[in-house]
Design a protein around this motif. Sequence first.
Motif, PDB file in Angstrom:
ATOM      1  N   LYS A 156     -23.411  33.517   8.870  1.00 63.59           N
ATOM      2  CA  LYS A 156     -24.302  32.407   8.573  1.00 63.59           C
ATOM      3  C   LYS A 156     -23.477  31.198   8.179  1.00 63.59           C
ATOM      4  O   LYS A 156     -22.511  31.313   7.422  1.00 63.59           O
ATOM      5  CB  LYS A 156     -25.262  32.789   7.437  1.00 63.59           C
TER       6      LYS A 156
ATOM      7  N   THR B 293     -30.366  19.686   5.785  1.00 61.17           N
ATOM      8  CA  THR B 293     -29.599  20.920   5.911  1.00 61.17           C
ATOM      9  C   THR B 293     -29.769  21.478   7.309  1.00 61.17           C
ATOM     10  O   THR B 293     -30.893  21.604   7.808  1.00 61.17           O
ATOM     11  CB  THR B 293     -30.063  21.977   4.887  1.00 61.17           C
TER      12      THR B 293
ATOM     13  N   ARG C 283     -24.848  20.700   4.791  1.00 50.71           N
ATOM     14  CA  ARG C 283     -25.844  20.015   3.977  1.00 50.71           C
ATOM     15  C   ARG C 283     -25.370  18.611   3.636  1.00 50.71           C
ATOM     16  O   ARG C 283     -24.215  18.411   3.257  1.00 50.71           O
ATOM     17  CB  ARG C 283     -26.117  20.803   2.699  1.00 50.71           C
TER      18      ARG C 283
ATOM     19  N   GLY D  41     -28.897  24.838   9.376  1.00 50.29           N
ATOM     20  CA  GLY D  41     -28.464  26.216   9.214  1.00 50.29           C
ATOM     21  C   GLY D  41     -28.338  26.934  10.537  1.00 50.29           C
ATOM     22  O   GLY D  41     -29.160  26.755  11.441  1.00 50.29           O
TER      23      GLY D  41
ATOM     24  N   GLN E 227     -23.819  26.809   7.165  1.00 47.09           N
ATOM     25  CA  GLN E 227     -24.768  25.804   6.726  1.00 47.09           C
ATOM     26  C   GLN E 227     -24.044  24.492   6.445  1.00 47.09           C
ATOM     27  O   GLN E 227     -22.985  24.476   5.820  1.00 47.09           O
ATOM     28  CB  GLN E 227     -25.486  26.291   5.463  1.00 47.09           C
TER      29      GLN E 227
END
Length: 290
Positions: free
Chosen positions: A5, A254, A9, A256, A7
Amino acid sequence: ESGVKAQVRVSMDEDHHSLAYGMIRTVPFRQEIFARVPGSAALVTAMGINPPLKLDAHTESQQVTALDVGREFFANLAEVAMFVLPSVDSDHDELPNFGLVVRANDAQKSEALWSQLLAIPSMLDPEEGPRVQEINVEGQRGQRYTFDADDAPTLDMIRVDDATMVVGTPDAVKAALAIDDEQQSILGDRDLADAIQGAPAYASKAVFAHVGRLLALASQLEDGHEAQQLALISQVVKRMKIAVVSDEAPRQFTLGLEASELPVFEEVIRVVAEMQGSRAPSRVVASGMP
């Protein structure tokens, strides 16, 4: 343990006036948009466009004017979801079955406008335009548009209720209208439901892909050796999912990316060996590797 994962931001000041962020930001989509997406979908995308509006029940919405073209895409549409099924179109075996679920503030006006837009080619050239046929799918009345071009798919358009309309290939539309409860939709799919229902509160744009189903679909679109290889690879990644979601809160953006249910190393080695026409190793130790 079975995925990765990432991400990115970007946080902004409380009183920010970022024009760039304002240009790309849209409203969050709601879970209701997935209620008409079949649970077996291989690919699902969603996008929020406008917040829902309260319309006067007595408003005459069947009349369409030229200015409605602009309002259709910038005001009337609330959210859209596109889905692809792991099957090919029965009339065009080189095309997948796909559908578009549209939630509008006034689905009746959307239906009237889209019907007139699709009829424009017939008005310009009756021989080249689509043939329109009244149909009934799962108890719902709608229109079927058949184009003379060999590579053009047949499209069904059904207005389900005052807020929802489904457009797509006949098999895709039928699958969407056959949904009786949430468990038959993508919200009840054992592979993609968690990713979709786990989308953040300000999720505005998203792509959810079931890699195994996409490869199974690709194997149907190919012939011969390529189809066999794709079918073999799809067995290894049969439950792998990829989700890309943009969370567009007022002061924070964000993006993801998540890939889950990645294939185990031993299965990858086995498939590579089979694709090379050799015998797979009897035992491969890959402790700790996904």
